[in-house]
Design a protein around this motif. Sequence first.
Motif, short mmCIF file in Angstrom:
data_model
loop_
_atom_site.label_atom_id
_atom_site.label_comp_id
_atom_site.label_asym_id
_atom_site.label_seq_id
_atom_site.Cartn_x
_atom_site.Cartn_y
_atom_site.Cartn_z
N PHE A 17 0.84 -1.21 0.00
CA PHE A 17 0.00 0.00 0.00
C PHE A 17 0.87 1.25 0.00
CE2 PHE A 17 -2.62 3.30 2.00
CZ PHE A 17 -3.74 3.24 1.19
N ALA A 18 1.93 1.22 0.81
CA ALA A 18 2.84 2.37 0.87
C ALA A 18 3.60 2.54 -0.44
CB ALA A 18 3.81 2.21 2.04
N VAL A 23 -3.31 6.44 -2.89
CA VAL A 23 -3.93 7.66 -2.35
C VAL A 23 -3.11 8.88 -2.75
CG1 VAL A 23 -4.63 8.86 -0.24
CG2 VAL A 23 -5.03 6.42 -0.45
N GLY A 24 -1.78 8.76 -2.67
CA GLY A 24 -0.91 9.86 -3.09
C GLY A 24 -0.95 10.12 -4.59
N SER A 25 -1.40 9.12 -5.35
CA SER A 25 -1.49 9.25 -6.80
C SER A 25 -2.82 9.83 -7.27
CB SER A 25 -1.27 7.89 -7.47
OG SER A 25 -0.01 7.38 -7.14
N GLY A 91 8.72 15.40 -0.47
CA GLY A 91 7.95 16.04 -1.54
C GLY A 91 8.78 16.40 -2.75
N VAL A 92 9.86 15.65 -3.00
CA VAL A 92 10.70 15.88 -4.17
C VAL A 92 10.56 14.71 -5.13
CG1 VAL A 92 12.40 17.29 -2.94
CG2 VAL A 92 12.72 14.81 -3.07
N VAL A 167 -1.22 12.11 4.39
CA VAL A 167 -1.28 10.66 4.16
C VAL A 167 -0.01 10.19 3.45
CG1 VAL A 167 -2.47 8.83 2.86
CG2 VAL A 167 -3.78 10.52 4.14
N ARG A 168 0.40 10.93 2.44
CA ARG A 168 1.61 10.58 1.68
C ARG A 168 2.85 10.57 2.58
NH1 ARG A 168 2.61 10.53 -3.86
NH2 ARG A 168 4.80 10.77 -4.37
#
Length: 192
Positions: A17-18, A23-25, A91-92, A167-168
């Motif tokens: 999942f990670a 969800v991040g996508s 966040g990079v 979440v990310r």
Amino acid sequence: MMEIDLKEIITVSMVLFAVIDIVGSIPIVVDLKTKHGHIESEKASIVAGSIMIIFLFVGEELLKLIGIDVHSFAVAGSFVLFFLALEMILGVRIYRDDEASSASIVPIAFPLIAGAGTMTTLLSLKAEFQTLNIVFAIVLNIIIVYAVLKSSSKIEKMLGKNGLGVVRKAFGVVLLAIAVKLFAANVKGLFV
């Protein structure tokens, strides 16, 4: 002997999942929907699941064919997971894919869901967990992926940009810890 272990299934499910980071996508999925119209959630989920299960079974044989053992691949995989985690936390973008030309199976099923990180993770997990439990975890994740793809617009509105970011980053920290554990568990096998 193969046996179903709920703890293993949950652990592997969390790792996948990670790594998949569906969800991040969501922003990417929503953008693809806007640019190219309808996304076939069912087809994307089935293709991604099939790719992952096939690679789980033939990936190790492929490695043997080119002379790489599972421990070496797992250590290499831990580095990939480490950098994926850094991307999520900081966040990079370290790894960049080509821009998708359509919202077909190719950008969603591969490489977004079943990409290089997922493949590396599957073989790395195979060095530590039973194959049957990994298959269950893949199926569980594909069900989650399908649900998220089907309701991506609603989830984006509900969580908002900040919620998606939290979440990310949270899953990034989990992934970082898993990368360290995977490295520690397999690095000994390189020197045996």
